[in-house]
Design an enzyme around this catalytic site. Structure first.
Site, PDB file in Angstrom:
ATOM      1  N   ARG A 105      11.333 -30.520  -2.904  1.00 53.79           N
ATOM      2  CA  ARG A 105      11.730 -31.879  -2.539  1.00 53.79           C
ATOM      3  C   ARG A 105      12.128 -31.960  -1.063  1.00 53.79           C
ATOM      4  O   ARG A 105      11.802 -32.925  -0.379  1.00 53.79           O
ATOM      5  CB  ARG A 105      12.890 -32.342  -3.426  1.00 53.79           C
ATOM      6  N   HIS A 122      19.539 -41.636   2.504  1.00 49.03           N
ATOM      7  CA  HIS A 122      20.374 -41.284   1.355  1.00 49.03           C
ATOM      8  C   HIS A 122      21.852 -41.586   1.544  1.00 49.03           C
ATOM      9  O   HIS A 122      22.642 -41.373   0.632  1.00 49.03           O
ATOM     10  CB  HIS A 122      20.156 -39.815   0.990  1.00 49.03           C
ATOM     11  N   CYS A 146      18.096 -37.361   6.993  1.00 46.89           N
ATOM     12  CA  CYS A 146      18.356 -37.412   5.554  1.00 46.89           C
ATOM     13  C   CYS A 146      19.316 -38.565   5.274  1.00 46.89           C
ATOM     14  O   CYS A 146      19.164 -39.322   4.319  1.00 46.89           O
ATOM     15  CB  CYS A 146      18.992 -36.111   5.068  1.00 46.89           C
ATOM     16  N   CYS A 193      10.595 -34.484   1.711  1.00 49.76           N
ATOM     17  CA  CYS A 193      11.426 -35.399   2.504  1.00 49.76           C
ATOM     18  C   CYS A 193      11.190 -35.169   3.994  1.00 49.76           C
ATOM     19  O   CYS A 193      11.045 -36.111   4.765  1.00 49.76           O
ATOM     20  CB  CYS A 193      12.903 -35.162   2.205  1.00 49.76           C
TER      21      CYS A 193
END
Lengths: 118, 143, 286
Positions: C243, C204, C200, C247
């Site tokens: 979501r 991000h 992640c 992802c």
């Protein structure tokens, strides 16, 4: 086990050096270009801009593909970087294209030929 | 059948114990990265090919026994990667296609697919092992 | 002797704290420090985007990229989630077959409470998300659970978020078991996974506001404040776990199911990171 190793070793010897010294044919460069820009193939352009007129919606997660001969005088080092960028930088966001079977070995060779022109 | 399994098992066992002594697998990866599948490298005074175990097993004679053995090994490895929480997207599909190919008598196809599934699952397990040790390196430090 | 001892103690404490300063907070329940993690993440964002005030991170990529912000502001003039809010309110106020309703399951009748989710349920030893609580409310009252990703559950969740807009997130980590859940979520966030070897954090944190083709990944801070969202790519409203699934799939992993324990722990970690930021859901995103 011994049998396996020796069989592999023999196979290896027969092919020594062929991967790097491979042909620079136009076909290979064209193939590399298709992989580089193909969304369901290498999709390299998603992160790396390149000054090829066909470039569309290039990303900038990674460095631009430029001055490759200066940056990688040894072409095999460039190949290794594509094969697994996390070898040099474990935190690299770049997927290990070879190590993780994202591209085949031949596809990597083609991409190397394509980007080595820039 | 027995023979292949034992070769694979010994190779896998040897690989994992070598990895802990730092680095047959690192030496392998480095050589494969530079040379592709048809290279060689030396490690601890011995010469090795850059072909993966899976590629070697898939180049055994294409028959029902060998295909089934490779499929079974791949399926077990896949389970292991799943239990680790690091299974990859396509591995299950390769296994399914491999099984279908066995049923259809297309043994080489089955072996290639099982080899790919096994390799992916093996890399997934390695990814878990790496993450266990190193995930913390990615956390932003306190100033 | 006593003096020597205490001096030594003092020294070792100093050494320990110095180490903590240079490193991250730990990888174990004993050493992990959620509050320090939260501050470190804010510091990271401050360094990356010095002109963005902390309170702006509830707006995702629009907090840091002016061009996409202009487009988004135009979209927000006629919010694409307006109909969903209406439906959500209606669903929220429609009694179950047994005459009870959602309001009976939640504190304060379910109004203005979004900021308390997810929370650690110590009896059940698990993280409870708002969507999970909505479905459990239904089942307790003899109704069938809703699908986790879109439709009614997202609409009800949107309405409940809307009644909480402006409230500050205040996620608590009451004990070591809760801390273990937080740590699990944190570990998931920072671990590379899937064939693409992506965490992640790769997109991000490190990769935020850098282009992947034409897309700019949003900053990790404030991720959970604005869900559920109407995403242009979806063409309808969806939950946070929808979501998450996307992802996870994008890393080319065999992905987890919405509301799986790991995703709930991830939400717990991410929402704790958003403490001090306000609820601004539902949102509109590219």
């Amino acid at each position: 086990m011994r049998k396996l190793i020796s069989a592999l070793a023999v196979a290896g010897v027969a092919f020594t050096g062929s991967a790097v010294a491979g042909s620079h044919s136009e076909a290979m460069i064209k193939e590399g270009q298709a992989i580089y820009h193909g969304k369901s193939r290498g999709n390299c352009v998603a992160c790396h801009n390149i000054q090829d007129p066909i470039t569309n919606q290039a990303g900038n997660q990674g460095p631009m593909i430029i001055a490759m001969k200066a940056r990688y005088p040894n072409k095999a080092e460039l190949r290794a970087q594509i094969w697994d960028a996390t070898a040099k930088n474990p935190l690299s966001i770049m997927p290990p294209m070879g190590k993780h079977n994202i591209l085949t070995e031949d596809e990597i060779d083609a991409v190397v030929e394509y980007i080595y022109q820039y | 059948m027995k023979k292949i399994i034992s070769i694979a098992a010994v190779a896998a066992l040897t690989l994992s114990s070598m990895a802990s002594a730092q680095s047959f697998s690192e030496a392998f990866d480095a050589a494969r990265a530079l040379q592709g599948a048809n290279g060689t490298f030396e490690w601890n005074g011995k010469k090795y090919s850059t072909q993966t175990i899976e590629e070697a097993l898939a180049s055994k004679p294409a028959n029902a026994e060998n295909a089934q053995a490779l499929f079974d090994a791949a399926k077990a490895k896949y389970k292991e990667s799943q239990e680790a929480g690091f299974a990859w997207r396509d591995t299950k599909k390769y296994l399914k296609e491999s099984k279908e190919a066995i049923a259809a008598g297309e043994f080489q196809k089955a072996m290639d697919l099982a080899a790919r599934a096994h390799y992916q699952a093996r890399k997934g397990v390695e990814q878990r092992d790496y993450a266990e040790k190193h995930w913390i390196d990615a956390v932003p430090p306190l100033n | 002797m006593n003096i020597i001892k205490s001096t030594l103690l003092g020294l070792s404490v100093a050494a320990a704290s110095q180490m903590a300063m240079a490193a991250t907070t730990g990888a174990t329940v004993a050493t992990v420090d959620p509050e320090a993690d939260r501050i470190a993440l804010q510091e990271y964002m401050k360094n990356r985007f010095p002109d963005t005030p902390m309170s702006e991170y509830v707006n995702g990529i629009y907090a840091v990229d002016a061009a996409s912000r202009a487009q988004w502001e135009e979209i927000e003039e006629f919010p694409p989630y307006e109909l969903d809010l209406e439906k959500g309110e209606e669903l929220f106020n429609t009694p179950f077959a047994n005459g009870k309703g959602y309001a009976d399951c939640f504190e304060n009748g379910g109004i203005g409470i979004r900021q308390n989710f997810p929370y650690w349920n110590d009896e059940r030893k698990t993280v409870v998300t708002l969507e999970m609580a909505i479905n459990e409310c239904r089942m307790t009252n003899g109704e069938k659970p809703l699908g986790w990703k879109k439709g009614a559950i997202a609409e009800i969740s949107a309405y409940m978020a809307y009644t909480s807009r402006g409230n500050e997130f205040a996620i608590e980590i009451p004990n070591d078991e809760a801390k273990a859940a937080y740590l699990d979520g944190k570990k998931f966030f920072y671990s590379k996974r899937g064939q693409l070897n992506l965490s992640c954090a790769d997109c991000h944190l490190t990769g935020t506001n850098r282009l992947v083709r034409a897309d700019l990944p949003s900053p990790a801070l404030g991720h959970t404040t604005h869900f559920p969202v109407v995403r242009s790519k979806w063409g309808n409203i969806g939950t946070l776990h929808r979501r998450y699934e996307g992802c996870h799939r994008d890393s080319r992993s065999e992905y987890l199911k919405p509301q799986s324990e790991t995703f709930r722990n991830l939400e717990y970690f991410q929402t704790y990171m958003s403490n001090g930021l306000i609820v601004n859901g539902p949102g509109a995103r590219k």
